[in-house]
Design an enzyme around this catalytic site. Structure first.
Site, PDB file in Angstrom:
ATOM      1  N   LYS A 189       0.814  -1.225   0.000  1.00  0.00           N
ATOM      2  CA  LYS A 189       0.000   0.000   0.000  1.00  0.00           C
ATOM      3  C   LYS A 189       0.843   1.269   0.000  1.00  0.00           C
ATOM      4  CE  LYS A 189      -4.497  -1.457   1.587  1.00  0.00           C
ATOM      5  NZ  LYS A 189      -4.326  -2.895   1.918  1.00  0.00           N
ATOM      6  N   GLU A 199     -10.271   7.298   3.127  1.00  0.00           N
ATOM      7  CA  GLU A 199     -11.180   6.460   3.896  1.00  0.00           C
ATOM      8  C   GLU A 199     -10.517   5.104   4.013  1.00  0.00           C
ATOM      9  OE1 GLU A 199     -11.407   4.105   0.903  1.00  0.00           O
ATOM     10  OE2 GLU A 199     -11.959   6.128   0.359  1.00  0.00           O
ATOM     11  N   SER A 252       1.666  -9.856  -0.555  1.00  0.00           N
ATOM     12  CA  SER A 252       1.300  -8.438  -0.469  1.00  0.00           C
ATOM     13  C   SER A 252       1.629  -7.781   0.869  1.00  0.00           C
ATOM     14  CB  SER A 252      -0.194  -8.270  -0.763  1.00  0.00           C
ATOM     15  OG  SER A 252      -0.973  -9.069   0.106  1.00  0.00           O
TER      16      SER A 252
HETATM   17  C1  LIG Z   1      -5.166  -3.901   1.616  1.00  0.00           C
HETATM   18  C2  LIG Z   1      -4.437  -5.151   1.413  1.00  0.00           C
HETATM   19  C3  LIG Z   1      -4.785  -6.060   0.389  1.00  0.00           C
HETATM   20  C4  LIG Z   1      -5.991  -5.867  -0.487  1.00  0.00           C
HETATM   21  O1  LIG Z   1      -6.007  -4.717  -1.268  1.00  0.00           O
HETATM   22  P1  LIG Z   1      -5.738  -4.773  -2.829  1.00  0.00           P
HETATM   23  O2  LIG Z   1      -6.060  -3.410  -3.302  1.00  0.00           O
HETATM   24  O3  LIG Z   1      -6.636  -5.817  -3.408  1.00  0.00           O
HETATM   25  O4  LIG Z   1      -4.322  -5.130  -3.013  1.00  0.00           O
HETATM   26  C5  LIG Z   1      -4.005  -7.188   0.209  1.00  0.00           C
HETATM   27  N1  LIG Z   1      -2.952  -7.441   1.012  1.00  0.00           N
HETATM   28  C6  LIG Z   1      -2.590  -6.612   2.007  1.00  0.00           C
HETATM   29  C7  LIG Z   1      -1.424  -6.954   2.849  1.00  0.00           C
HETATM   30  C8  LIG Z   1      -3.321  -5.442   2.247  1.00  0.00           C
HETATM   31  O5  LIG Z   1      -2.957  -4.631   3.240  1.00  0.00           O
END
Ligand SMILES: *Cc1c(COP(=O)(O)O)cnc(C)c1O
Length: 392
Positions: A92, A114, A380
């Site tokens: 992010k 938000e 992620s």
């Molecule tokens: C917010 C988040 C996601 C999901 O958001 P996407 O916009 O689909 O990437 C996935 N993994 C983590 C670690 C997150 O913080």
């Protein structure tokens, strides 16, 4: 000529999905961004600042790690793109860094956002602190209670967290409050959206900012194997920003299989799920036309997933398009499957993944990995924030 999967038309449509469905009073704000975002992010000055921040502040490039023991178990070569090692613990930050620079180039002084789980709120509060900009984060009152540690983080970073008290007091209500704020403060305020959702140009802008993920994968994968292209890339989808980033530079190469993983929650037919492509239909969500979960009256239904970051009632328009065209294969993982995948990674590789990322890992059990060739899983985020859930 066939257009690129990630290239929207000038109205912001990917096939039949996308566009900018905003109230008339919001139109000037959105138009200002539409008219300027490409000029800004393609400028040498922006690229210089963006690249420097990704490197020196976020800690990029994040490693591409060859997971030997996981590979052995699944009978192929599996690599993990370590977004969990980026500053603030997930991908992010890439988007937050990019958009805060866009806001500055537009001369904006006040940032609103938000957040549902709070992860995007934390990333936004982080870059606002770094740049000395005022930061207001709207969050549903219910979510503030569920995600108290992230509320504390945002406040420590100097952000003001405002409770949305209407409706179910969750993400949708926080979005409404943020939009109301933006309408009331059209000139000095920038709305920083956290995924490939929202009215055009947000989905395209966020995808471009996250595209650094696949840009790095290509370079790193080539160092390992001599070719930039793995056979398969897997990512989880909430709104779809980490998947967009991981898929971006591979989408137009049909030799690379792309797999997106949604959160099935307690199961697709359980009434407690976030599997948008399985039970959703076309409609307008968050200012764009996309697939979303709604009832027979077109009211958005409350999604459910054990993972707060996947608990979103839609998917970004580009993913609706990738799904509908068959370019991306959609799989789902239940809470339980994700939990198992998280413990498996922890014990095979010494990496505790975020619950969201664990959904991507769970997909390894859902197809014939032995004959799938090389696989990159986009990890992620890191699991620190989910320890309480894991311990239960
Ligand atoms: C917010 C988040 C996601 C999901 O958001 P996407 O916009 O689909 O990437 C996935 N993994 C983590 C670690 C997150 O913080």
């Amino acid at each position: 000529m066939k257009t690129s999967y990630f290239q929207p038309d000038n109205q912001g449509f990917y096939g039949k999905f996308g566009g900018a469905y905003v109230p008339e009073m919001l139109y000037p704000n959105v138009k200002e961004l539409q008219d300027n975002y490409l000029k800004i992010i393609n400028s040498d000055e922006f690229q210089k600042e963006f690249r420097a921040s990704l490197k020196n502040y976020a800690g990029r490039p994040t490693p591409l790690y060859f997971a030997a023991r996981l590979s052995e178990k699944y009978g192929t070569k599996i690599f993990l793109k370590r977004e969990d090692l980026a500053h603030t613990g997930s991908h992010k930050i890439n988007n937050a860094i990019g958009q805060i620079l866009v806001a500055k180039h537009l001369g904006k002084k006040r940032i609103i956002a938000e957040t549902g789980a709070g992860q995007h709120g934390v990333a936004t509060a982080t870059v606002c602190a770094q740049h000395g900009l005022e930061c207001i984060v709207y969050m549903g009152e219910t979510d503030m209670k569920r995600q108290a540690p992230n509320v504390a983080r945002m406040r420590m970073l100097g952000a003001e967290v405002r409770a949305a008290v209407s409706g179910n007091k969750t993400l949708k209500d926080a979005v409404n409050e943020a939009i109301r704020d933006w309408i009331s403060n059209p000139t000095d305020t920038y709305y920083l959206i956290g995924s490939v959702v929202g009215p055009h140009p947000y989905p395209d802008m966020v995808a471009r900012l996250q595209a650094v993920i696949s840009e790095e994968i290509m370079i790193q994968f080539e160092e390992f194997t001599g070719t930039p292209n793995p056979d398969c890339v897997i990512a989880c989808v909430g709104g779809g920003s980490n998947a967009a980033g991981a898929f971006y530079h591979f989408a137009d190469n049909e030799n690379v299989k792309l797999i997106a993983v949604e959160a099935d929650g307690h199961g697709v037919d359980s009434g407690e799920t976030a599997a948008t492509t399985q039970i959703g239909s076309i409609g307008i969500l968050h200012g764009s036309k996309t697939l979303l979960m709604q009832d027979q009256y077109g009211q958005v239904t409350e999604p459910y997933s054990i993972s707060a970051g996947l608990d979103y009632p839609g998917i970004g328009p580009v993913h609706a398009h990738l799904f509908e065209t068959g370019r991306v294969q959609m799989l789902g993982a239940t809470d339980k499957e994700a939990l198992n995948a998280a413990f498996e990674l922890a014990q095979l590789e010494g990496i505790i993944p975020a619950l969201e990322s664990a959904h991507a890992l769970a997909a390894l059990k859902k197809f014939d990995t032995k004959n799938a060739g090389t696989i990159v899983v986009n990890l992620s985020g890191r699991g620190d924030k989910d320890m309480e859930t894991y311990m239960k």
